[in-house]
Motif scaffolding. Structure first.
Motif, PDB file in Angstrom:
ATOM      1  N   ASP A  61      10.259   0.911 -14.225  1.00  0.00           N
ATOM      2  CA  ASP A  61      10.610  -0.487 -14.492  1.00  0.00           C
ATOM      3  C   ASP A  61      11.923  -0.857 -13.803  1.00  0.00           C
ATOM      4  O   ASP A  61      12.098  -1.969 -13.323  1.00  0.00           O
ATOM      5  N   ALA A 126       2.251 -25.413 -12.710  1.00  0.00           N
ATOM      6  CA  ALA A 126       1.110 -25.112 -13.601  1.00  0.00           C
ATOM      7  C   ALA A 126      -0.162 -24.832 -12.812  1.00  0.00           C
ATOM      8  O   ALA A 126      -0.454 -25.494 -11.809  1.00  0.00           O
ATOM      9  N   ASP A 146      -1.986 -19.619  -8.915  1.00  0.00           N
ATOM     10  CA  ASP A 146      -1.233 -19.335 -10.139  1.00  0.00           C
ATOM     11  C   ASP A 146       0.209 -19.008  -9.740  1.00  0.00           C
ATOM     12  O   ASP A 146       0.594 -17.849  -9.605  1.00  0.00           O
ATOM     13  N   LEU A 148       3.071 -19.021 -11.143  1.00  0.00           N
ATOM     14  CA  LEU A 148       3.935 -18.197 -12.009  1.00  0.00           C
ATOM     15  C   LEU A 148       3.223 -16.952 -12.529  1.00  0.00           C
ATOM     16  O   LEU A 148       3.876 -16.032 -13.036  1.00  0.00           O
ATOM     17  N   GLY A 149       1.907 -16.932 -12.415  1.00  0.00           N
ATOM     18  CA  GLY A 149       1.152 -15.809 -12.989  1.00  0.00           C
ATOM     19  C   GLY A 149       0.698 -14.777 -11.962  1.00  0.00           C
ATOM     20  O   GLY A 149       0.353 -13.659 -12.332  1.00  0.00           O
ATOM     21  N   LEU A 233      10.793 -18.766 -17.539  1.00  0.00           N
ATOM     22  CA  LEU A 233       9.489 -19.090 -16.964  1.00  0.00           C
ATOM     23  C   LEU A 233       8.441 -17.994 -17.154  1.00  0.00           C
ATOM     24  O   LEU A 233       7.265 -18.286 -17.364  1.00  0.00           O
ATOM     25  N   THR A 234       8.830 -16.746 -17.053  1.00  0.00           N
ATOM     26  CA  THR A 234       7.815 -15.668 -17.061  1.00  0.00           C
ATOM     27  C   THR A 234       8.163 -14.470 -17.938  1.00  0.00           C
ATOM     28  O   THR A 234       7.358 -13.561 -18.078  1.00  0.00           O
ATOM     29  N   ARG A 235       9.355 -14.448 -18.497  1.00  0.00           N
ATOM     30  CA  ARG A 235       9.812 -13.292 -19.286  1.00  0.00           C
ATOM     31  C   ARG A 235       9.743 -11.984 -18.476  1.00  0.00           C
ATOM     32  O   ARG A 235       9.533 -10.901 -19.020  1.00  0.00           O
ATOM     33  N   GLY A 236       9.819 -12.127 -17.150  1.00  0.00           N
ATOM     34  CA  GLY A 236       9.821 -10.927 -16.310  1.00  0.00           C
ATOM     35  C   GLY A 236       8.442 -10.464 -15.882  1.00  0.00           C
ATOM     36  O   GLY A 236       8.316  -9.563 -15.067  1.00  0.00           O
ATOM     37  N   GLY A 237       7.406 -11.075 -16.409  1.00  0.00           N
ATOM     38  CA  GLY A 237       6.047 -10.627 -16.111  1.00  0.00           C
ATOM     39  C   GLY A 237       5.402 -11.449 -15.029  1.00  0.00           C
ATOM     40  O   GLY A 237       6.074 -12.274 -14.409  1.00  0.00           O
ATOM     41  N   PRO A 238       4.125 -11.280 -14.771  1.00  0.00           N
ATOM     42  CA  PRO A 238       3.338 -10.184 -15.318  1.00  0.00           C
ATOM     43  C   PRO A 238       3.650  -8.836 -14.653  1.00  0.00           C
ATOM     44  O   PRO A 238       3.986  -8.797 -13.481  1.00  0.00           O
ATOM     45  N   VAL A 239       3.492  -7.813 -15.417  1.00  0.00           N
ATOM     46  CA  VAL A 239       3.740  -6.415 -15.015  1.00  0.00           C
ATOM     47  C   VAL A 239       5.055  -6.286 -14.253  1.00  0.00           C
ATOM     48  O   VAL A 239       5.096  -5.708 -13.161  1.00  0.00           O
ATOM     49  N   ASN A 240       6.123  -6.836 -14.789  1.00  0.00           N
ATOM     50  CA  ASN A 240       7.466  -6.702 -14.222  1.00  0.00           C
ATOM     51  C   ASN A 240       7.637  -7.350 -12.849  1.00  0.00           C
ATOM     52  O   ASN A 240       8.630  -7.087 -12.173  1.00  0.00           O
TER      53      ASN A 240
END
Lengths: 287, 425
Positions: A61, A126, A146, A148-149, A233-240
């Protein structure tokens, strides 16, 4: 009252020294010591030497966070400085009508609170019915992105937000630098037959170098401390994919109660910033 | 050398002065003002109702509640515990991550009180994170059982009879059908797993299925088939149903809610209080039904739980005893807890208060039918072992699955492996 000329300066310096030791040097030394502890802050600590630093570089991580932070910082600084230069030149141009209004508008993003900006960028980024995807769809490219995703692009979405937010702020520094260049120098180069581009390249940019170096150093400190935008925006994700070192420090320190480990992580971040600043100063000095 | 020594002495004295000036004040006599840290509408309730009620018993004591965000509060509380300075007299904590504070020297011991009220607080809530070595170092104030919230006028407009949703399979079939018929509508919200709240959202599904990550000894349950089944369902839902994917409580969700673009919200009881604050204009629009079952044969019929709130008192505070009295008063005062329910929609952990709300339910919560929806289910057992770190690892595992990198079974195997490797459990 007779003052001892040799000792009295120390007396006058004392308030500064107290503040310097208490709020600057002491916390730095204290956290260096903490970085060598296994400590949750609540129980007695155990001295572990450099084990936290060794553990850092064996944690997947952390390596991802380090790589994200460095690559985001380099891209951010590179693009931001170019955009700020462009905006600075634009604001300095006499052919631009309503310059004062533009200056205010360009400066505004840095004054707006981050949660508001986050909402705006959520609407822009979005996946469903987002502004960007609607534009893409209108242009005939059907597939929605996507922003942010998707781990391949979300870090750059966040970097673009940062560039938008900071460029106007640093453009003001560039503008101040441009306005401090004596007009006679520019006029002389034009009289000597230099084209507009040559004047910029050979006269303006070299004179602007101290300001540009300042902008790079000042912005790099902020760049390496990337935290709020990805956290919101992403809390650090997805998968770091948007995790950063500052986030690693916060998570380990405040959520996992690993103060020693978090201090080590913070020290590595500090070392990176110092090395980066030194390299830039050396480059500037060398020139 | 003499000069250096003199300078050093001055600096040491200065540090001494600074440290002394920050020392805890001695125990005050006469009127006492207790500081209390909390979050959300709960704080208004403490200041306006609970504090005056406590003052009737202790006329010299005033409780002043300060509002902070939940994670702000957790951070500040931690800093105050580490530094030994600036802690409040009492605070509410996010219960699921308060395990690391369970140190006898740190927090006030409520064991006597909890034993006295044995059986009055739900056992499922006590055993999780507030007790260590037979001692209770906090009082469970409330919890947030899961329910399925929905936009009633929108459901009626679409001709949906929500009473047909008994199991998650029923929900899935309906959701797929509506997704096809109304492609612009969000069937439900789904949250980014990364980060604190996101993982916890998916955990509610796991808990309601009777699954668990850890056993009672804190060891990772190996080859956890139940968990794989839950992940397979979540993946199916994510792939086949149109969902609004955002971080938990992102402002975009409130925007889309206002536009009547979201049909279902699988959430917990606190969500009603949050909606009341964020989208008050939707009063009467949001209704609830019980959390769907995993099978009609489920026995007991479980629901999930968001986690809940714990009341704690720093042991070394100057007014620890009276602050503890306040917490006991708050946590067992039926009137105060009823008020608390209507402002926060946190279900009181104290059973008589919960029963009183059920008995006299005036259905005045923002989301209608909430108490009925949550009381028909039992909160599933859950072990919050090393929860802050577990939540992060769980989020990464789910991210891997939703991102298509791993199948649900592989994602769970990955999560199990990481938990064992990183946490040694």
């Amino acid at each position: 009252m007779v003052f001892d000329k040799k000792k009295s300066p120390y007396l006058f310096l004392l308030p500064f020294l107290i503040m310097f030791f208490s709020f600057w040097l002491w916390p730095i030394l204290q956290s260096l010591y903490w970085s060598m502890l296994e400590w949750d802050g609540l129980r007695a600590p155990t001295f572990v030497g450099f084990r936290n630093y060794i553990k850092l570089f064996s944690e997947q991580d952390y390596i991802i966070a380090l790589s994200n932070t460095v690559s985001a910082a380099i891209v951010y600084i590179g693009i931001m400085v170019i955009v700020a230069l462009f905006l600075g030149f634009m604001l300095n141009s006499s052919i631009l009508p309503g310059r004062a209004a533009f200056r205010t508008i360009i400066f505004l993003p840095v004054t707006v609170s981050l949660p508001v900006i986050a909402l705006v960028f959520f609407i822009i980024f979005a996946k469903n019915n987002g502004v960007l995807n609607n534009i893409i769809s209108t242009l005939g490219f059907g597939r929605s992105i996507d922003w942010l995703g998707d781990p391949r692009i979300n870090l750059w979405s966040i970097v673009s937000l940062r560039i938008w937010r900071a460029s106007g702020f640093y453009a003001i520094f560039i503008l101040a630098g441009l306005q401090s260049i004596p007009e006679e120098v520019i006029e002389a180069s034009i009289i000597d037959g230099a084209s507009g581009w040559k004047t910029i390249r050979l006269i303006v940019l070299p004179l602007l170098r101290p300001v540009i170096i300042y902008v790079i150093i000042a912005s790099s400190i902020w760049a390496f401390q990337l935290f709020e935008e990805p956290w919101i925006l992403t809390r650090g994700g997805p998968v770091n994919s948007t995790a950063t070192i500052a986030m690693h420090v916060y998570r380990n320190g405040f959520q996992f109660f690993q103060l020693g480990y978090a201090s080590a992580s913070a020290y590595v971040l500090t070392a990176i910033i110092v090395v980066f600043a030194l390299i830039q100063l050396l480059i500037n000095k060398g020139k | 050398m003499k000069k250096v020594l003199t300078a050093a002495a001055i600096l040491l004295l200065s540090f001494g002065f600074l440290s002394a000036s920050g020392a805890e004040e001695s125990k005050a006599e006469g009127p006492i003002e207790l500081s209390y840290w909390g979050w959300g509408p709960h704080v208004v309730g403490v200041n306006e109702t609970i504090s005056p009620a406590f003052k009737e018993m202790y006329p010299d004591v005033t409780v002043k509640a300060e509002a902070l965000g939940p994670w702000d509060l957790m951070d500040k509380f931690y800093v105050s515990m580490v530094s030994g300075k600036g802690a409040p007299d009492a605070a509410q904590l996010v219960r699921r991550v308060s395990e690391k504070y369970l140190i006898s020297e740190l927090l006030y011991d409520f064991t006597g009180f909890m034993n006295e009220y044995d059986g009055q607080f739900s056992e499922a809530l006590n055993r999780d994170v507030l007790s260590v070595d037979g001692k209770y170092l906090g009082i469970p104030l409330d919890y947030g059982p899961s329910a399925l919230f929905y936009n009633k006028p929108l459901a009626e407009k679409l001709g949906i009879d929500v009473s047909t949703i008994v199991t998650w399979d029923d929900f899935y079939e309906l959701a797929v059908k509506i997704s096809r018929e109304y492609p612009d509508l969000y069937i439900m919200t789904q949250y980014y797993p990364a980060g604190t709240w996101g993982s916890n959202y998916y955990r509610m599904f796991m808990q309601s299925a009777g699954a668990n990550i850890y056993d009672a000894e804190g060891k990772v349950i190996r080859n956890n088939q139940k968990m794989v089944e839950v992940l397979e369902f979540l993946y199916k839902l994510h792939a086949d149903v149109k969902t609004l994917n955002i971080p938990v409580n992102d402002p975009l969700m409130w925007e889309e809610s206002r536009k009547n673009n979201i049909l279902f919200y699988p959430r917990n009881s606190y969500f009603s209080g949050e909606m009341e604050q964020q989208v008050p204009e939707m009063d009467g629009v949001i209704h609830t039904i019980p959390w769907p079952l995993w099978s009609e044969d489920d026995d007991p019929q479980y629901t999930g739980n968001w986690g809940g709130v714990a009341l704690v008192v720093p042991q070394k505070g100057p007014h620890a005893d009276i602050a503890a009295e306040f917490c006991k008063f708050f946590a067992t005062n039926v009137e105060a807890l009823t008020q608390h329910w209507y402002t926060t929609t946190g279900v009181p952990s104290y059973a008589p208060a919960r029963d009183n709300i059920i008995k006299d339910n005036t259905n005045e919560t923002f989301a209608k039918g909430l108490m009925e929806a949550i009381t028909v289910r039992e909160v599933g057992p859950w072990y919050y072992t090393d929860w802050a770190q577990t939540e992060k690892i769980l989020g990464d595992g789910l991210d891997n699955m939703f991102g298509g990198k791993l199948t649900p079974a592989e994602a769970w195997q990955w999560t199990e492996d990481q938990l064992i490797k990183i946490l040694g459990r």
